[in-house]
Design a protein around this motif. Structure first.
Motif, PDB file in Angstrom:
ATOM      1  N   UNK A  17       0.612  -1.264   0.003  1.00  0.00           N
ATOM      2  CA  UNK A  17      -0.054   0.030   0.018  1.00  0.00           C
ATOM      3  C   UNK A  17       0.701   1.229   0.038  1.00  0.00           C
ATOM      4  N   UNK A  18       1.940   1.241  -0.480  1.00  0.00           N
ATOM      5  CA  UNK A  18       3.008   2.245  -0.561  1.00  0.00           C
ATOM      6  C   UNK A  18       2.654   3.117  -1.847  1.00  0.00           C
ATOM      7  N   UNK A  19       2.320   4.349  -1.837  1.00  0.00           N
ATOM      8  CA  UNK A  19       2.247   5.261  -3.210  1.00  0.00           C
ATOM      9  C   UNK A  19       3.513   5.658  -3.593  1.00  0.00           C
ATOM     10  N   UNK A  20       3.394   6.116  -5.068  1.00  0.00           N
ATOM     11  CA  UNK A  20       4.535   6.512  -5.511  1.00  0.00           C
ATOM     12  C   UNK A  20       4.683   8.156  -5.208  1.00  0.00           C
ATOM     13  N   UNK A  21       3.550   8.571  -4.759  1.00  0.00           N
ATOM     14  CA  UNK A  21       3.615  10.208  -4.976  1.00  0.00           C
ATOM     15  C   UNK A  21       2.442  10.564  -3.356  1.00  0.00           C
ATOM     16  N   UNK A  22       2.835  11.698  -2.950  1.00  0.00           N
ATOM     17  CA  UNK A  22       2.016  12.244  -2.028  1.00  0.00           C
ATOM     18  C   UNK A  22       0.883  13.119  -2.478  1.00  0.00           C
ATOM     19  N   UNK A  23      -0.546  13.039  -1.821  1.00  0.00           N
ATOM     20  CA  UNK A  23      -1.651  13.613  -2.173  1.00  0.00           C
ATOM     21  C   UNK A  23      -2.462  12.634  -3.118  1.00  0.00           C
ATOM     22  N   UNK A  24      -3.422  13.210  -3.917  1.00  0.00           N
ATOM     23  CA  UNK A  24      -4.254  12.519  -4.687  1.00  0.00           C
ATOM     24  C   UNK A  24      -3.935  12.492  -6.030  1.00  0.00           C
ATOM     25  N   UNK A  25      -4.110  11.113  -6.803  1.00  0.00           N
ATOM     26  CA  UNK A  25      -3.670  10.988  -7.882  1.00  0.00           C
ATOM     27  C   UNK A  25      -4.678  11.480  -8.921  1.00  0.00           C
ATOM     28  N   UNK A  26      -4.000  12.034 -10.037  1.00  0.00           N
ATOM     29  CA  UNK A  26      -4.520  13.003 -11.077  1.00  0.00           C
ATOM     30  C   UNK A  26      -5.466  12.102 -12.095  1.00  0.00           C
TER      31      UNK A  26
END
Length: 241
Positions: free
Chosen positions: A104-113
């Motif tokens: 569950x580790x995202x590549x980025x911070x914040x909401x995906x575009x």
């Protein structure tokens, strides 16, 4: 036959089982790692490696047995520098993605575009039975996923061994001979044109401890015409050094 995980399976189980099934007798390791709780990363277990992503079962199996798998598939000998490079590259550009998604580790911070639904993990997940399918037997889908993951792993390995590594060798030769091209050491000459060089150049500057950054590359194109390119400030920028 591949083990059938309880309920729904994910890409880490498929990749781990694929690695374990390459005639190397590692199935018991995979079975244990799938159900074992751990919080280690490549870096915590191998401090000389930079990756801090928490390992999934696939990453754990690859860390301990990936080199043995690669020697089996490539016929490279233990201790061969090319084996070291391939081992690192396949983790960084194939296995780590599975580790991150599974944890569950995202590549980025914040909401995906926008949504990305075609990653390896997503395509493996699509092979699970639909929630309302009459048959909830996962065996057929698991076999399809094993085949897909195995083919993609072998495809990446073939690319890195037959194309990516030769390109790295061309760039490494040029970097080592740069002072013969210009005393400043800031110009390199590639022996072959058309070679993808940027990723290798940045990596080799670190590996070879190049003190003065390289600013220009020279090479001949397919028509025998000489070309010169500026070295960008980074791999993903258009700004030049």
């Amino acid at each position: 036959m591949a083990p059938k995980p309880a309920l729904r399976w994910v890409s880490t189980e498929v990749l781990g089982t694929y690695i374990s099934g390459q005639h190397l007798q590692w199935v018991h390791i995979v079975s244990l790692s799938i159900f074992r709780t751990f919080a280690d990363s490549f870096h915590s277990l191998r401090p000389e490696k930079p990756w801090v992503t928490k390992l999934s079962s696939a990453g754990l199996v690859y860390l301990h047995f990936g080199r043995q798998l690669l020697t089996h598939l490539t016929q490279l000998k233990e201790g061969d520098r090319q084996l070291d490079v391939l081992f690192d590259k396949l983790y960084e550009n194939f296995v780590e993605e599975v580790d991150a998604i599974d944890n569950g580790i995202s590549q980025y911070d914040g909401e995906a575009l926008y949504a990305v639904s075609t990653t390896l993990s997503a395509r493996v997940g699509h092979l699970n039975p639909h929630w309302n399918s009459k048959s909830q037997d996962t065996e057929e889908g698991f076999r399809k996923a094993m085949k897909m993951v195995g083919e993609e792993f072998l495809d990446r390995l073939e690319f890195y061994q037959s194309s990516w590594l030769p390109a790295r060798a061309v760039v490494e030769e040029a970097v080592k001979a740069r002072h013969q091209v210009d005393p400043s050491g800031e110009v390199v000459l590639f022996s072959q044109g058309g070679c993808p060089w940027k990723e290798h150049l940045f990596s080799l500057e670190k590996d070879l401890k190049v003190e003065s950054p390289i600013k220009f590359v020279l090479f001949s194109d397919q028509n025998g015409q000489w070309r010169v390119q500026c070295v960008p400030a980074g791999l993903h920028t258009f700004q030049n050094r």
